[in-house]
Design an enzyme around this catalytic site. Structure first.
Site, mmCIF file in Angstrom:
data_model
loop_
_atom_site.group_PDB
_atom_site.id
_atom_site.type_symbol
_atom_site.label_atom_id
_atom_site.label_comp_id
_atom_site.label_asym_id
_atom_site.label_seq_id
_atom_site.Cartn_x
_atom_site.Cartn_y
_atom_site.Cartn_z
ATOM 1 N N SER A 567 0.838 -1.191 0.000
ATOM 2 C CA SER A 567 0.000 0.000 0.000
ATOM 3 C C SER A 567 0.875 1.244 0.000
ATOM 4 O O SER A 567 1.640 1.457 -0.934
ATOM 5 C CB SER A 567 -0.942 -0.034 1.196
ATOM 6 O OG SER A 567 -1.999 0.866 0.996
ATOM 7 N N HIS A 683 -8.266 -4.585 -0.427
ATOM 8 C CA HIS A 683 -6.934 -4.027 -0.236
ATOM 9 C C HIS A 683 -6.005 -4.994 0.506
ATOM 10 O O HIS A 683 -4.791 -4.800 0.527
ATOM 11 C CB HIS A 683 -7.030 -2.695 0.509
ATOM 12 C CG HIS A 683 -5.787 -1.886 0.449
ATOM 13 N ND1 HIS A 683 -5.108 -1.640 -0.736
ATOM 14 C CD2 HIS A 683 -5.070 -1.268 1.422
ATOM 15 C CE1 HIS A 683 -4.055 -0.907 -0.481
ATOM 16 N NE2 HIS A 683 -3.992 -0.671 0.812
#
Length: 713
Positions: A567, A683
């Site tokens: 991320s 995610h």
């Protein structure tokens, strides 16, 4: 009651979910991008490209006995029924969400404290997600439940189809263990809900065109009454299109019921309003970048920057306390607002977290990334301070209250890189904490050790990092070493036990290192702010300094040193690849940000302008472009082998940045750029333990092949 911009916290870039396109914004200065077509997330042509890359990566790294052994051993860790089940007290029961081999989607289950203390508690299933998914033909992923106190019979359950941040919300009856027919229910959206009473809830959701922010979160919150259509819900507050999100909540503490509305302006600034019975809003006059917490009669304010108030300057990173009603009554009267400083940071200390029991406040403090605890008790206008528990060196100790409405009980956990977590239960003021759970040992740590070192960054800053390795490794630079980092959003990386890392890396003779670089929260807000926006390169200089220090100490060498991050950590990896390729032998870049010119136009990217800057402003693009890996790729460089992985269902960062980066590298002739995209998982890139085991095994197999072979670059 912690008053955070809750939707903002959902976008925190460490672990999570998510793939939703946001309304287009005026783009930054356009340069033709031949890979824009990959931004069509579910398009047939992009998905065909994805499957071709997936097949190549599976063939290269997931078709060997060694991969299968690694995957199996990681899955054993994830599916182990000996793990400590994390619980939340709801009423008189303790609830846990659990995944294992027989329940890959998971069980929401409950037990009593007496049972929980046992090695093998007797659990009662509340929701079987696997059975629900099968019955409804949906790939449900658990997103949590919000229950109505103090009765704790009705809950609002959030379920995501595929693991993205967008979810459906359904009312559930804990007594009947079934969804309420005709109860509150929301269609799939990035929603925020909270109970007012048994017949009313606050709801911020997608009410139709124009009701979501550019960041893809609700900008309108309403009050919805039972038995009425959502279209009849009454407006509570409307934010602007440029806000991050809005939400509303009620403090349900008996005798201290209060309603709040939060306008999250960006990731770090917000406005909080007290909502009266007449619906009028009174803004709390505190710094916009402060975090607010209310508990019974108390108001706590945690500062991100120094605050000058009525002649007193409260320092950055401090935690302040005052009586809520006094502050509200006097907030427009200069000289009348008085705070007590409960915590003030030092040169090496910061406040990691705080938590209430009914009458006590627990502070979780970091000192050079090592943990300690204090308990504060308000008595006759003063706060008594005591130490709580203790922990071995270079470990993490954390404590939190279990039920701040009624109890002084707390859980305390101790964990280290080589020491599995031990969970303690205690009652402040009466019973000392005693161990009730011990996590299993998943790898053989005999002969291993943990050290903390400090590297010197380019500007002279002292940067801590941990190294976990065998005591007898030679200082010959030949040890395969994996360096992990994040460096953003004020997230601190503290010592934690990982059976997957132990089995997949340490047992094989590798060293594992964790860099506590700027941008994180290891030293509080000052450490984070040191790498914001134009200062973002400081984080990358720190990570590079740690990498160089590992080599200088003889622990490893460039050809044996790998790096991993996800991320925001994926952006870190992208910059290691493009700016410091000479330091690394291989890189794994997970669910990453990489195209910083278009990141605000992709998924929830506009949420993070406060962290990185706005590329649509020429003066900000001038510094953003210096750390935008996609734009900084160039031909003819000595880039190390790299694996990008992501998920189609990621509606937070989105899969397209990893897609485009891999495609661009291949276009430039870099055959050592690999790509894998999972369908589910959002995610987090995995919706269940099997998918997680596959993705982690893929990364470790790739890294070991590149770094441990005699022919390593």
């Amino acid at each position: 009651m912690r008053l955070l911009p809750r939707l903002a916290t959902l976008t925190l870039l460490l672990i999570g979910t998510g793939c939703m396109n946001t309304p287009p914004r005026p783009a930054a200065a356009q340069v033709e991008d031949p890979w824009l077509w990959l931004e069509d997330i579910h398009g047939a042509k992009p998905l065909e490209w994805v499957e071709q890359r997936n097949a190549e990566t599976r063939q290269a790294f997931a078709s060997t006995p060694e991969f299968e052994r690694t995957r199996t051993r990681i899955l054993e860790v994830l599916d182990s029924d000996a793990k400590i089940p994390a619980v939340t007290r709801i009423g008189d029961r303790y609830y846990n969400f659990w995944k294992d081999q027989d329940h890959p989607r998971g069980l929401w289950r409950r037990t009593t404290l007496q049972q929980y203390r046992k090695d093998k508690p007797r659990w009662e299933t509340v929701i079987d997600l696997d059975a629900l998914a099968k019955a409804e033909g949906r790939n449900w992923v658990w997103q949590g439940a919000t229950c109505l106190r103090p009765a704790n019979r009705r809950c609002l359950v959030a379920l995501s189809p595929g693991g993205g941040d967008a979810n459906v919300v359904r009312e559930f009856d804990l007594s009947d263990r079934r969804f309420v027919k005709g109860g509150f229910e929301l269609a799939e959206a990035k929603s925020d809900v909270a109970w007012i009473d048994k017949d009313r809830i606050y709801v911020a959701t997608d009410f139709g065109p124009g009701t979501m922010t550019k960041s893809s979160y609700p900008r309108i919150v309403k009050e919805w009454k039972r038995g009425t259509p959502l279209s009849a819900a009454t407006l509570v507050y409307e934010g602007s299109d440029d806000d991050l999100a809005v939400s509303a909540s009620r403090d349900l503490t008996p005798g201290f019921e209060r309603d709040f509305v939060t306008r999250a302006i960006d990731f770090y600034t917000s406005e909080t309003f007290v909502r009266g019975k007449d619906g009028k809003l009174v803004k709390l006059d505190v710094p916009a970048d402060a975090t607010i917490d209310t508990h019974r009669e108390w108001l706590l304010v945690q500062l991100r920057d120094a605050w000058k108030l009525d002649g007193t300057t409260y320092p950055q990173g401090a935690l302040l306390a005052t009586k809520f009603t006094d502050f509200l009554a006097n907030q427009d009267k200069p000289g009348k607002r008085k705070f007590t400083v409960l915590f003030e940071p030092g040169e090496t200390t910061s406040l990691s977290a705080h938590s209430w029991t009914r009458n006590h406040l627990i502070l979780n403090i970091l000192d050079d990334v090592a943990s300690r605890l204090e308990v504060l008790t308000p008595r006759s206008g003063e706060w008594r301070r005591e130490k709580l528990g203790g922990a071995p060196a270079l470990s993490t100790i954390e404590a939190h209250g279990i039920d701040a409405d009624t109890s002084e009980a707390y859980f305390l956990s101790v964990s280290g890189y080589l020491a599995p977590t031990t969970l303690y239960y205690g009652v402040l003021g009466s019973a000392d904490a005693a161990p009730i759970k011990r996590a299993p040992v998943f790898f053989d740590a005999k002969g291993m050790d943990v050290h903390q070192y400090f590297a010197t960054s380019k500007d002279g800053t002292r940067v801590p990092y941990f190294v976990i390795a065998r005591k007898d490794i030679k200082a010959d630079g030949d040890t395969p070493t994996l360096l992990y980092g994040y460096g953003g959003f004020e997230v601190a990386l503290t010592p934690m036990y990982s059976g997957s890392v132990g089995r997949s890396w340490l047992e094989r003779g590798g060293a594992f290192a964790v860099a506590n670089i700027r941008g994180g929260g290891e030293y509080g807000p000052r450490w984070h702010e040191a790498a914001l926006k134009a200062n973002r390169p400081r984080a990358y200089e720190d990570f590079a300094a740690v990498a160089a220090d590992l080599v200088k100490r003889g622990i490893t060498s460039r050809r044996r040193l790998g790096a991993e991050g996800g991320s925001n950590g994926g952006l870190l990896m992208g910059n290691m690849l493009t700016q410091y390729p000479e330091l690394f032998g291989a890189i794994v870049c997970e669910v990453p940000l990489l195209d910083m010119k278009r990141y605000t136009h992709l998924s929830a990217g506009a949420s993070w302008i406060a962290e990185y800057g706005d590329p649509d402003k020429p003066e900000e693009w001038a510094f953003i472009k210096t750390f935008s890996p996609y734009q900084n790729l160039a031909p003819g460089k000595d880039y190390p082998p790299v694996l990008f992985y992501t998920a189609t269902s990621d509606d937070r960062v989105g899969p397209v940045q990893a897609r485009k980066m891999a495609a661009r590298m291949r276009e430039l002739g870099y055959s050592n750029a690999w790509f894998y995209e999972n369908t589910e998982g959002g995610h987090g890139a995995a919706a269940d333990n099997r998918q997680s085991a596959f993705m982690h095994a893929l990364a470790y197999t790739f890294l070991w092949q590149q770094l441990a072979s005699k022919a390593a670059p």
